[in-house]
Design an enzyme around this catalytic site. Structure first.
Site, PDB file in Angstrom:
ATOM      1  CE1 TYR A 197      -9.033   8.556   2.344  1.00  0.00           C
ATOM      2  CE2 TYR A 197      -7.014   8.683   1.148  1.00  0.00           C
ATOM      3  CZ  TYR A 197      -7.573   8.348   1.395  1.00  0.00           C
ATOM      4  OH  TYR A 197      -7.802   7.128   2.806  1.00  0.00           O
ATOM      5  CD  GLU A 209      -6.009   3.929   1.649  1.00  0.00           C
ATOM      6  OE1 GLU A 209      -6.192   5.233   1.288  1.00  0.00           O
ATOM      7  OE2 GLU A 209      -5.638   3.164   1.997  1.00  0.00           O
ATOM      8  CG  ASN A 246      -2.011   1.960   1.558  1.00  0.00           C
ATOM      9  OD1 ASN A 246      -2.637   1.668   1.005  1.00  0.00           O
ATOM     10  ND2 ASN A 246      -1.081   2.191   2.298  1.00  0.00           N
ATOM     11  CD  GLU A 247      -1.043   6.571   0.836  1.00  0.00           C
ATOM     12  OE1 GLU A 247      -0.803   6.156   1.779  1.00  0.00           O
ATOM     13  OE2 GLU A 247      -2.019   6.233   0.764  1.00  0.00           O
TER      14      GLU A 247
HETATM   15  O1  AHR Z   1      -7.277   6.045   5.005  1.00  0.00           O
HETATM   16  C1  AHR Z   1      -6.145   6.615   5.959  1.00  0.00           C
HETATM   17  C2  AHR Z   1      -4.362   6.469   5.347  1.00  0.00           C
HETATM   18  O2  AHR Z   1      -4.626   7.468   3.917  1.00  0.00           O
HETATM   19  C3  AHR Z   1      -4.246   4.807   4.989  1.00  0.00           C
HETATM   20  O3  AHR Z   1      -3.418   4.451   5.807  1.00  0.00           O
HETATM   21  C4  AHR Z   1      -3.061   5.533   3.713  1.00  0.00           C
HETATM   22  O4  AHR Z   1      -3.229   4.180   2.534  1.00  0.00           O
HETATM   23  C5  AHR Z   1      -3.278   6.744   2.893  1.00  0.00           C
HETATM   24  O5  AHR Z   1      -2.994   7.116   3.230  1.00  0.00           O
END
Ligand code: AHR
Length: 488
Positions: free
Chosen positions: A239, A295, A172-173
């Site tokens: 996001y 996400e 992840n990331e």
């Molecule tokens: O969803 C919160 C965080 O956001 C996650 O752990 C990460 O993958 C992202 O930066």
């Protein structure tokens, strides 16, 4: 007045049900308290999972649940979360508030939750601080049905049959909390790790490459060049914030300007998807590789007085509107977007449910997902409409967003009105006669209204009147609202 034409014969592609996926991380009060309270809790539970939360979530028909992270995934060692609870080692959750993680919710508990929710699992493995062997063993432990030391260990721990697992994320990331890697380095790691993740089940695993953040095109280029042929999909994180990630804003802001900026940032998803789609199309014109937006959602400052590492925020009509705008974008790109997982399911970021001890509320985002759920696995239909728009400080935002789909001869039209001040009279015209129609809408008196514990819900959907005449439907879309029109 807005006129929307729905062309029921123009099928634009199948909307994957996985677009309505969820995400649960070991972060703040998401897993512990929000979902898992343990068998000995005073809160009513089945095998440790709280009944109120599970029963509310079941109504969403959640198609897939991602776990255990997020950033937590690359710090998670699955062996710490199996076997008798009293023997499980504890650890510090260094990503999220340095709290002690007792590992009482592990692999078996996750599959119990998946089972109770009636959903499918999506597990994210540890590349950042884990080993190839650790990852390969986890997959064998979960999915091998034959006689092997790992499968037998699973049996000893109470699970005879292998679990069904389709989706597996390889890190992840990894450009950030998952190891601060360069794209080329991660691509090599992906190939190495994924080589040893074997298929033991009936279906091959759908492996997911840790993809880019927002519009990081370099990362996507390298992933498409070097990994995509050996994967099912590539992930993307994007996001939404009020004034960027450094100035996220309050989840309870009632400022019209904040709202406008937020809507504008939600709509940025279109640009982000288009950018990555272009790169993906270059390497994969047949669109075999899925874009997995695992996400997304609104990210605000934490609620005052709460642990900054717990990412607890409130949820208002602004969240429901942003979610509809973004889900419409995913649906419009359903030939590439195969899965999406809003962050996160309970008590973290843009949640479905918020809890306070034994209390629970359903958020406006929960209701939005419920209103839209019939789009899952439906056919996206061609529509024609012109949206009025409004401009502030040089930024123009459309007033309306509309999607229509068909499933088993029934139609769902979802619409939102982003205006804080003006309702909109709407005419929906189909190319066939309508026998019945109903409409449900959610709005709020104020941008900052939210559903509070121990109080009557203030933001929830209600039926609204709709006129049906031959092939034409008319109704009024309230200001700052999301609506779902079901048509037979
Ligand atoms: O969803 C919160 C965080 O956001 C996650 O752990 C990460 O993958 C992202 O930066």
């Amino acid at each position: 007045m807005a006129k929307i034409k729905v062309n029921t014969n123009e099928k634009k592609g199948r909307i994957s049900k996985y677009i309505y996926g969820q995400f649960a991380e070991h972060l703040g009060r998401c897993i512990y308290e929000g979902i898992y309270v343990g068998k000995d809790s005073n809160i009513e539970n089945i095998n440790g999972m709280r009944c109120d939360v599970v029963s509310a979530l079941r109504e969403l028909d959640i198609p897939v649940l991602r776990w255990p992270g997020g950033c937590f995934a690359d710090d998670y060692h699955w062996r710490d979360g199996i076997g008798p609870k009293e023997d499980r080692p504890y650890m510090v959750n260094t990503n999220w508030g340095n709290v002690v993680e007792n590992n009482h919710f592990g692999t078996h508990e996750f599959f119990e939750l998946v089972n109770q929710l009636g959903t499918e699992p999506y597990i994210c493995g540890n590349v950042g601080s884990g080993t190839v062997q650790e990852m390969r063993d986890w997959v064998e432990y979960m999915t091998f049905g034959g006689d092997s030391p790992l499968a037998n260990e699973r049996r000893k721990n109470g699970q005879d049959e292998p679990w069904k697992l389709k989706f597996f994320g390889v890190g992840n990331e990894n450009w950030g909390c998952g190891g601060q890697m360069r794209p080329e380095y991660y691509a090599d790691q992906y190939m190495r790790f994924s080589t040893f993740i074997r298929d033991y089940g009936e279906e091959p695993l759908y492996k997911i490459v840790g993809g880019p953040n927002q519009d990081d095109t370099e990362w996507m280029e390298v992933m498409m060049q070097k990994t995509a042929k050996n994967a099912g999909g590539v992930s993307l994180h994007n996001y939404t914030c009020t004034r960027g990630f450094k100035n996220k804003g309050s989840s309870l802001s009632d400022s019209a300007e904040d709202y406008f900026l937020l809507i504008n940032d939600a709509l940025r998803m279109e640009k982000v998807i288009q950018t990555h789609e272009k790169i993906m199309d270059k390497y994969d014109p047949e669109k075999k590789t899925g874009l997995i937006v695992d996400e997304w959602g609104n990210w605000f400052d934490v609620m005052p007085g709460t642990n900054p590492g717990f990412l607890y925020q409130q949820n208002t009509i602004r969240d429901a509107i942003c979610a509809m705008l973004i889900l419409h974008i995913f649906q419009n790109h359903c030939d590439r977007v195969y899965m999406a997982n809003i962050a996160q399911i309970v008590n973290v970021l843009q949640s479905m449910i918020l809890t306070d001890g034994e209390k629970m509320v359903k958020t406006p985002t929960y209701y939005l997902f419920k209103m839209m759920k019939n789009h899952m696995d439906s056919e996206l239909l061609g529509i024609e409409y012109e949206s009025p728009s409004y401009t502030k400080n040089g930024i123009t935002v459309p007033k309306l967003s509309v999607n229509a789909s068909e499933k088993s001869g029934e139609y769902l039209v979802t619409l939102c009105n982003t205006s804080v001040t003006d309702s909109e009279d709407v005419v929906i015209e189909l190319d066939r006669a309508v026998s019945s129609a109903s409409a449900v809408c959610m709005s709020a008196k104020s941008l900052s209204d939210f559903n509070d514990f121990d109080k009557e819900e203030t933001v929830k959907p209600t039926d609204i009147p709709i006129n049906c005449n031959g092939d034409t439907l008319t109704f009024t879309l309230p200001k700052m609202s999301v609506c779902a029109v079901s048509i037979k």
